[in-house]
Design an enzyme around this catalytic site. Sequence first.
Site, PDB file in Angstrom:
ATOM      1  N   ASP A  81     -17.326  47.766  23.126  1.00 58.32           N
ATOM      2  CA  ASP A  81     -16.654  47.307  24.206  1.00 58.32           C
ATOM      3  C   ASP A  81     -16.689  48.315  25.209  1.00 58.32           C
ATOM      4  O   ASP A  81     -16.698  49.544  24.957  1.00 58.32           O
ATOM      5  CB  ASP A  81     -15.258  47.389  23.577  1.00 58.32           C
ATOM      6  CG  ASP A  81     -14.142  46.623  24.549  1.00 58.32           C
ATOM      7  OD1 ASP A  81     -14.596  45.789  25.210  1.00 58.32           O
ATOM      8  OD2 ASP A  81     -12.940  46.820  24.367  1.00 58.32           O
ATOM      9  N   HIS A  82     -16.842  47.612  26.437  1.00 55.25           N
ATOM     10  CA  HIS A  82     -16.879  48.524  27.373  1.00 55.25           C
ATOM     11  C   HIS A  82     -17.877  49.812  27.667  1.00 55.25           C
ATOM     12  O   HIS A  82     -17.594  50.717  27.702  1.00 55.25           O
ATOM     13  CB  HIS A  82     -15.185  49.060  27.887  1.00 55.25           C
ATOM     14  CG  HIS A  82     -14.638  47.988  28.421  1.00 55.25           C
ATOM     15  ND1 HIS A  82     -14.637  47.517  29.715  1.00 55.25           N
ATOM     16  CD2 HIS A  82     -13.646  47.708  27.751  1.00 55.25           C
ATOM     17  CE1 HIS A  82     -13.329  46.542  29.734  1.00 55.25           C
ATOM     18  NE2 HIS A  82     -12.976  46.636  28.707  1.00 55.25           N
ATOM     19  N   GLY A 180      -3.975  47.056  29.084  1.00 57.21           N
ATOM     20  CA  GLY A 180      -2.813  47.908  28.559  1.00 57.21           C
ATOM     21  C   GLY A 180      -1.456  46.723  28.933  1.00 57.21           C
ATOM     22  O   GLY A 180      -1.699  45.711  28.683  1.00 57.21           O
ATOM     23  N   HIS A 207     -10.532  39.728  28.754  1.00 56.27           N
ATOM     24  CA  HIS A 207     -10.074  41.033  28.592  1.00 56.27           C
ATOM     25  C   HIS A 207      -8.417  41.241  28.868  1.00 56.27           C
ATOM     26  O   HIS A 207      -8.117  40.393  29.515  1.00 56.27           O
ATOM     27  CB  HIS A 207     -10.930  42.288  29.459  1.00 56.27           C
ATOM     28  CG  HIS A 207     -12.196  42.541  28.596  1.00 56.27           C
ATOM     29  ND1 HIS A 207     -12.542  43.566  28.041  1.00 56.27           N
ATOM     30  CD2 HIS A 207     -13.303  41.387  28.714  1.00 56.27           C
ATOM     31  CE1 HIS A 207     -13.675  43.611  27.724  1.00 56.27           C
ATOM     32  NE2 HIS A 207     -14.407  42.411  27.949  1.00 56.27           N
ATOM     33  N   GLY A 208      -7.734  42.432  28.399  1.00 56.32           N
ATOM     34  CA  GLY A 208      -6.511  42.440  28.702  1.00 56.32           C
ATOM     35  C   GLY A 208      -5.735  41.280  27.922  1.00 56.32           C
ATOM     36  O   GLY A 208      -4.586  41.019  28.629  1.00 56.32           O
ATOM     37  N   SER A 210      -3.514  41.467  25.591  1.00 54.47           N
ATOM     38  CA  SER A 210      -2.082  42.264  25.076  1.00 54.47           C
ATOM     39  C   SER A 210      -1.015  41.964  26.186  1.00 54.47           C
ATOM     40  O   SER A 210      -1.294  42.057  27.293  1.00 54.47           O
ATOM     41  CB  SER A 210      -2.459  43.583  24.999  1.00 54.47           C
ATOM     42  OG  SER A 210      -3.201  43.926  23.675  1.00 54.47           O
ATOM     43  N   THR A 232      -3.859  46.903  23.074  1.00 54.73           N
ATOM     44  CA  THR A 232      -2.706  47.521  22.867  1.00 54.73           C
ATOM     45  C   THR A 232      -1.583  46.971  21.969  1.00 54.73           C
ATOM     46  O   THR A 232      -0.817  47.586  21.469  1.00 54.73           O
ATOM     47  CB  THR A 232      -2.077  47.511  24.705  1.00 54.73           C
ATOM     48  OG1 THR A 232      -2.979  48.000  25.232  1.00 54.73           O
ATOM     49  CG2 THR A 232      -0.854  48.163  24.749  1.00 54.73           C
TER      50      THR A 232
HETATM   51 ZN   LIG Z   1     -11.488  45.246  27.998  1.00 58.67          ZN
END
Ligand SMILES: [Zn+2]
Length: 279
Positions: A81-82, A180, A207-208, A210, A232
């Site tokens: 990832d990333h 986050g 993505h993101g 959470s 997260t």
């Molecule tokens: Zn990500």
Amino acid sequence: MITDSKYLFEVAKNNHYAIPHANFIDSNSARVFVKTAEKRGLPILLAFAQSHSSILSLDEAAAIGKFYAESVSVPIVLHLDHGEDFDFIKRAIDLGFSSVMIDASQKSFDDNIAITQKVVDYAHNRNVVVEAELGHVGANDVSESDQVTDSVYTEASKVVAFVEATNVDSLAISIGTAHGVYKGEPKINFERLHEIASLTSVPLVLHGGSSSGDENLGRCAREGITKINIYTDFLVGAYQAVKEAKPQNYIDLKKAADAGMEKVLDHYFDVFGTQAIKE
Ligand SMILES: [Zn+2]
């Protein structure tokens, strides 16, 4: 078993559901994710982020990831990832990751294309699939990236040119989520999602995930997103479970944390509508 995501994403896309991408940071989280996938009979991406190499080295992550992925019969994509630079990504491929992400989303359009092409060349020659990001999914905290950044929405007009120039296997798009913990609930731009999905056949990923709201994420899964990243929420779930269990020793603390993460993955399998892969 370890597999790449090509067939999994194709089936998810055609059947309008998403597959969870779970970030592991130690052997406990990797074990929980894989065992929960096996229990449910469902696929996952077992992911390790380059930004977590200060917690777990890439060599450790490869050894742990391969061991647990091969210990079950459901499809597990061992995913970087990333990935931030070519050398790190090359090393992940050489160590046995079946899927990698090159995140050059903060570079210019042309530079993003150039580095993505370089990664795709190396990866495809070794039967490894590549995810790239166009637009930028920002970060509300530094849990997953080195810095707090603002999001830049993916411009639909650039998607076709990017996909054609790079030949990427999946594309991360920015439509309103952030990395986050989200303060409040994000407003997802579903019109943008529909527009991008109508322009390209490449699987789109988010993505993101959470704290983005179950309704939002369920809708993304049904309306064109094939993979959703969660990190997260696993940490929050583990910590919450520990607080509730009030463990009196370290072993019980780890057990509570594991159970907390299992609950989060079980929950997202349901929210994303993930289905079993029939061979
Ligand atoms: Zn990500």
